[in-house]
Design an enzyme around this catalytic site. Structure first.
Site, PDB file in Angstrom:
ATOM      1  N   ALA A 122      44.546  36.073  37.912  1.00 33.81           N
ATOM      2  CA  ALA A 122      43.980  35.144  36.933  1.00 33.81           C
ATOM      3  C   ALA A 122      43.595  33.828  37.622  1.00 33.81           C
ATOM      4  CB  ALA A 122      44.981  34.890  35.809  1.00 33.81           C
ATOM      5  N   ALA A 123      42.639  33.145  37.025  1.00 32.93           N
ATOM      6  CA  ALA A 123      42.083  31.935  37.652  1.00 32.93           C
ATOM      7  C   ALA A 123      43.134  30.851  37.839  1.00 32.93           C
ATOM      8  CB  ALA A 123      40.926  31.403  36.805  1.00 32.93           C
ATOM      9  N   ARG A 124      44.189  30.840  37.026  1.00 36.20           N
ATOM     10  CA  ARG A 124      45.206  29.792  37.149  1.00 36.20           C
ATOM     11  C   ARG A 124      46.146  30.018  38.333  1.00 36.20           C
ATOM     12  NH1 ARG A 124      46.168  32.995  32.813  1.00 36.20           N
ATOM     13  NH2 ARG A 124      48.133  34.178  32.743  1.00 36.20           N
ATOM     14  N   TYR A 125      46.062  31.240  38.943  1.00 39.92           N
ATOM     15  CA  TYR A 125      46.985  31.555  40.031  1.00 39.92           C
ATOM     16  C   TYR A 125      46.346  31.466  41.419  1.00 39.92           C
ATOM     17  CZ  TYR A 125      49.831  33.489  36.261  1.00 39.92           C
ATOM     18  OH  TYR A 125      50.556  33.651  35.123  1.00 39.92           O
ATOM     19  N   ILE A 126      45.051  31.402  41.511  1.00 34.80           N
ATOM     20  CA  ILE A 126      44.382  31.437  42.813  1.00 34.80           C
ATOM     21  C   ILE A 126      43.655  30.125  43.055  1.00 34.80           C
ATOM     22  CG2 ILE A 126      44.156  33.939  42.924  1.00 34.80           C
ATOM     23  CD1 ILE A 126      41.368  33.730  41.837  1.00 34.80           C
TER      24      ILE A 126
END
Length: 897
Positions: A122-126
């Protein structure tokens, strides 16, 4: 490039007051608007910077956010939405695709895997940031053209000033409305070199390079234009005779696709495997375990023929140029990029020259203003207004105006008046003069570069090549692929049967007459007694008991011969004798059938009504037999030879439509086979497949050479026994653990063997012998003659072998032995040769020879080419086109110690 009219959005004409809307016209106009928008703003990359709008906006946003540290992808997506009006999902997907190309974006975290097809987290993790390459080649605000964003709150670039053929390095793919683009990625270093070659007026060529590696055939690439095609193969290597490893996969496929295609091919019986293991991590690794008795070479070809280990890609280089879609070549894209880079570098030089000119202009004014103490003039100090002060300065500077690089403006004078007193107090005339000289030198250097922009651009590409090319080595190997015939590599997963009484054939007739093994994609050739024949596809059950001629005569067709048909097979020769008409003469002929139309009937006779085939044989290696012809007695002929022989070897092999030679004009009672003959087609190349220990003619395994009718295969076992066979592919041989060597038999070759003599305390003896006498007798023979308990230590066919014997303990120096000088050539069954030593030996190895046979002259050819050495038991044989370790190291030897 092709010239097309620019796509211009249309607007549906509004109906006049009182008129009904013209719905068809409105839909037509709206659809054109939609199609134009998708082509120009969504799917097709632009020629200038090689980017789609969403990619351009992502890079622009990352540049705005760039502080050298990683940023959360969720933040990047949110900021990009200020410029891109199509939602966060499309932005995140485009950002992940850019990151996976490993060129412009430095990624941190789980960004997915192009090998396995796993999606990114997900975008919040990378997190992501721009690479140094991106900062070097993509951005320069001074040379960027800007426009307002979709909501008018921000500025975004119309096109980024990319100084590199980024479109070819990244590749691109998009589907628009009625239009698509597919540009394959190319190698970074090769693009730099090609740009340099173009700028220097030299020829260049560009070929794709994929991040997944693999092999590529670019013979039909067509410079990336639509209509071209490239074949891409996985890289497959042998781990052992029963295990294949796929270490690189074709571009556009992932390991899941490849494995699924392998399992489907196995379920359909096209290949024979036990299981598939996926060990892919940072690098691809798919292990394919083969069933016992399966050839690894044949399976590799079958994987290319029936699975996604080989795919075809059709490039379509479509780009947007001046708001118009154009179909171009990759060479056109590179030329445009090189010229565009030259123009951007020229603009940067002009901008830099303007900046230096301004510095030189002000430095000159500043020096005059301070050195002449204009700020101390009474008129300046007592000036009533700012305009009066400026007028005084302008008057004082007038004598120096001719020396200025440009006209002095009021803004220049106002800037002089802003000079602080601290600057005036620290002013140094010598340093000011040095600065002016340095600025003039820099301007002169830029002027010189502006006159040599081609050299400047070449240096630019050379600099980025030296800085970054090592990070992007070519991963895809360019090769020329041979066409793999599916019928040759498919496993024989069915059996062909025939019911002659009812006229059916197929692989479903389990209770009827067996013909031969086949596959479910094979073709079958059928010959009939009336002279007709045809080729048809194999099926589970199909009726073949009728021909057009038998229909006309209202008779059942008599099936004469049926077999699996091999297209373009020039070695299978058919020998036939037929009667021309009901009472005509008899002809005999030899012909082959290489390719014909499916289910179309052909005639091997002259086509006369009532013709009949009297004798027929199919010969897989072009054999020509002798037949015995017996005629019917004719009372009207007193002197008549009723029996005579005919040899088919007297006939040349011709096409299927040839009439043949006259055999006789009298009535024939019967024709019988008198004797079998040899092949008339010359030698046949034979290979030995070490994986299944079988001979073949399909180029699988170790090449043995070209065999003629009387040639033999020599088989040497590790226990010292040997024997000879013919080159029939149906022969069975021992296991790979028992075989030492398989090659074409040469009766004159001299062998050197070291044996431990069983009668003399296992002392080492050296024998030199030929196998000429042994070939005349059947069965296995032992190199030690009658000493069955002797042990073979080493065997070599080096003409002048030098052997080294080492002894246990290491106290005694090794013994060197010149076998050719110390041992005479004797029959293989001689009791023993020359005793080397009475001591026990620990090891024996062959040394580099010091003498070599004299090279053969043109008048005295050297004979048959020496065969390649046999593969060890624990590894497969080398490929035909690869040198073996022994060949690379020197003389060939086989040690069994």
């Amino acid at each position: 490039m092709q010239n097309e009219e620019p796509l211009q959005p249309s607007r549906a004409a509004k109906p006049q007051q009182g008129e009904a809307p013209l719905l068809p016209n409105m839909y037509q106009d709206w659809f054109l608007d939609y199609a134009s928008y998708v082509i120009l703003e969504r799917a097709v990359p632009h020629l200038g910077d090689g980017l789609k709008p969403v990619q351009r906006r992502i890079l622009h946003t990352m540049k705005r956010m760039d502080d050298g540290r990683y940023n959360k992808v969720a933040n990047i997506v949110g900021e990009t939405m200020k410029f891109h009006p199509h939602g966060d999902a499309s932005i995140k997907d485009a950002l992940v695709q850019l990151g996976q190309k490993n060129l412009l974006i430095d990624c941190q975290g789980n960004w997915g895997n192009i090998l396995t097809g796993d999606r990114a987290a997900a975008a919040r993790y990378i997190e992501a940031r721009l690479t140094k390459l991106a900062l070097d080649i993509v951005f320069n605000p001074k040379t960027t053209d800007w426009k307002m964003s979709y909501d008018g709150r921000n500025k975004e670039p119309i096109s980024l000033p990319v100084k590199f053929p980024l479109l070819l390095a990244q590749g691109a793919e998009g589907i628009a409305v009625g239009l698509s683009a597919k540009i394959l990625p190319h190698n970074f270093g090769e693009l730099c070199q090609a740009a340099v070659s173009y700028l220097r007026g030299e020829p260049f060529a560009l070929y794709p390079d994929f991040p997944t590696g693999g092999l590529i055939d670019i013979s039909k690439y067509n410079d990336g234009m639509r209509g071209g095609v490239v074949k891409v193969r996985a890289k497959i290597e042998k781990r052992d005779p029963k295990t294949l490893a796929i270490t690189e996969i074709p571009f556009s496929k992932d390991t899941t696709d490849v494995i699924d295609s392998i399992l489907k091919a196995n379920e359909k019986g096209k290949i024979k495997i036990l299981k598939v293991d996926d060990n892919t991590a940072a690098e691809a690794e798919i292990l394919v375990h083969l069933r016992p008795g399966t050839s690894s070479d044949k399976t590799i070809d079958a994987l290319y023929a029936f699975t996604d280990c080989e795919v075809s890609l059709s490039p379509n280089c479509c780009v947007i140029d001046d708001r118009t879609p154009r179909f171009v070549t990759v060479s056109d894209v590179l030329r445009h990029s090189a010229e565009h880079t030259k123009e951007l570098l020229r603009q940067e030089l002009l901008i830099r020259r303007g900046e230096l000119t301004e510095q030189l202009h002000f430095c000159s004014l500043e020096r005059i203003f301070i050195e002449e103490r204009i700020y101390k003039d009474k008129e300046f100090e007592q000036a009533p207004t700012m305009d009066a002060a400026c007028a005084h300065i302008d008057l004082r500077l007038t004598p120096w105006y001719p020396q200025m690089v440009r006209e002095v403006t009021k803004d220049d004078i106002l800037r002089l008046m802003e000079i602080k007193m601290a600057r005036i107090l620290k002013f140094n005339s010598d340093k000011a003069e040095e600065q002016i000289v340095r600025l003039k030198d820099d301007i002169a250097l830029i002027d010189r570069d502006l006159k040599r922009m081609t050299d400047v651009t070449v240096r630019w590409f050379q600099s980025i090549y030296a800085k970054y090319a090592a990070q992007y080595p070519r991963r895809t190997e360019i090769r020329s692929f041979d066409t793999i015939e599916a019928t040759k590599v498919i496993e024989a997963n069915e059996k062909l049967y025939i019911n002659r009484e009812e006229g059916f054939m197929g692989f479903g007739l389990k209770k009827d007459e067996f013909v031969e093994n086949c596959s479910n994609i094979d073709d079958v050739i059928i010959f009939y007694r009336d002279g007709t024949y045809k080729v048809t596809r194999i099926q589970e059950k199909v009726f073949i008991g009728e021909t057009e001629r038998s229909k006309a005569e209202k008779k059942k067709a008599d099936i004469l011969h049926i077999a699996v048909f091999k297209k373009n097979d020039t070695r299978t020769i058919y020998n036939a004798v037929y009667r021309d008409g009901r009472h005509g003469a008899y002809y005999y002929k030899r012909f082959n059938v290489t390719s014909i139309t499916h289910d179309r009937e052909y005639d091997l006779t002259s086509g006369t009504a009532g013709s009949r085939v009297c004798y027929f044989s199919a010969n897989p290696n072009g054999e020509a037999e002798t037949i015995k012809v017996q005629l019917k007695p004719n009372p009207s002929k007193r002197k008549m030879r009723l029996v005579f022989d005919k040899d088919f070897a007297e006939l040349a092999v011709k096409g299927r439509a040839s009439k043949g030679n006259l055999l006789c004009k009298d009535d024939v009672l019967r024709i019988q086979l008198k004797s079998h003959g040899g092949s008339t087609l010359g030698g046949r190349k034979v290979w030995f497949d070490w994986d299944i220990q079988r001979l073949n003619y399909d180029e699988h395994g170790q090449p043995l050479g070209e065999f003629h009718a009387d040639d033999l295969v020599l088989v040497i076992l590790k226990n010292g026994r040997f024997y000879t066979t013919n080159f029939d592919p149906n022969n069975h041989y021992e296991t790979a653990q028992e075989l030492l060597r398989v090659e074409k038999f040469d009766p004159h070759k001299v062998w050197t063997a070291v044996l431990l003599d069983a009668r003399y305390d296992l002392n080492p003896y050296c024998k030199r012998f030929t196998l000429e006498v042994a070939a005349a007798t059947r069965g296995k023979h032992f190199m030690g003659g009658d000493l069955e308990h002797s042990q073979l230590l080493l065997l070599t066919d080096t003409p002048y072998p030098r052997l080294q014997f080492t002894f246990p303990g290491g106290d005694r120096a090794p013994l060197e032995f010149d076998a050719e000088a110390e041992t005479t050539v004797k029959p293989y069954d001689a009791l023993r040769g020359t005793r080397v030593t009475t001591l026990k030996v620990a090891d024996v190895v062959e040394l580099e020879p010091t003498r070599f046979p004299e090279p053969a002259t043109d008048e005295e050819p050297a004979g048959d080419e020496a065969p390649a050495p046999a593969a060890p038991a624990d590894e497969p044989a080398p490929a035909p086109d690869e040198p073996t370790d022994d060949e690379a190291a020197g003389p060939r030897q086989l040690s069994l110690f």
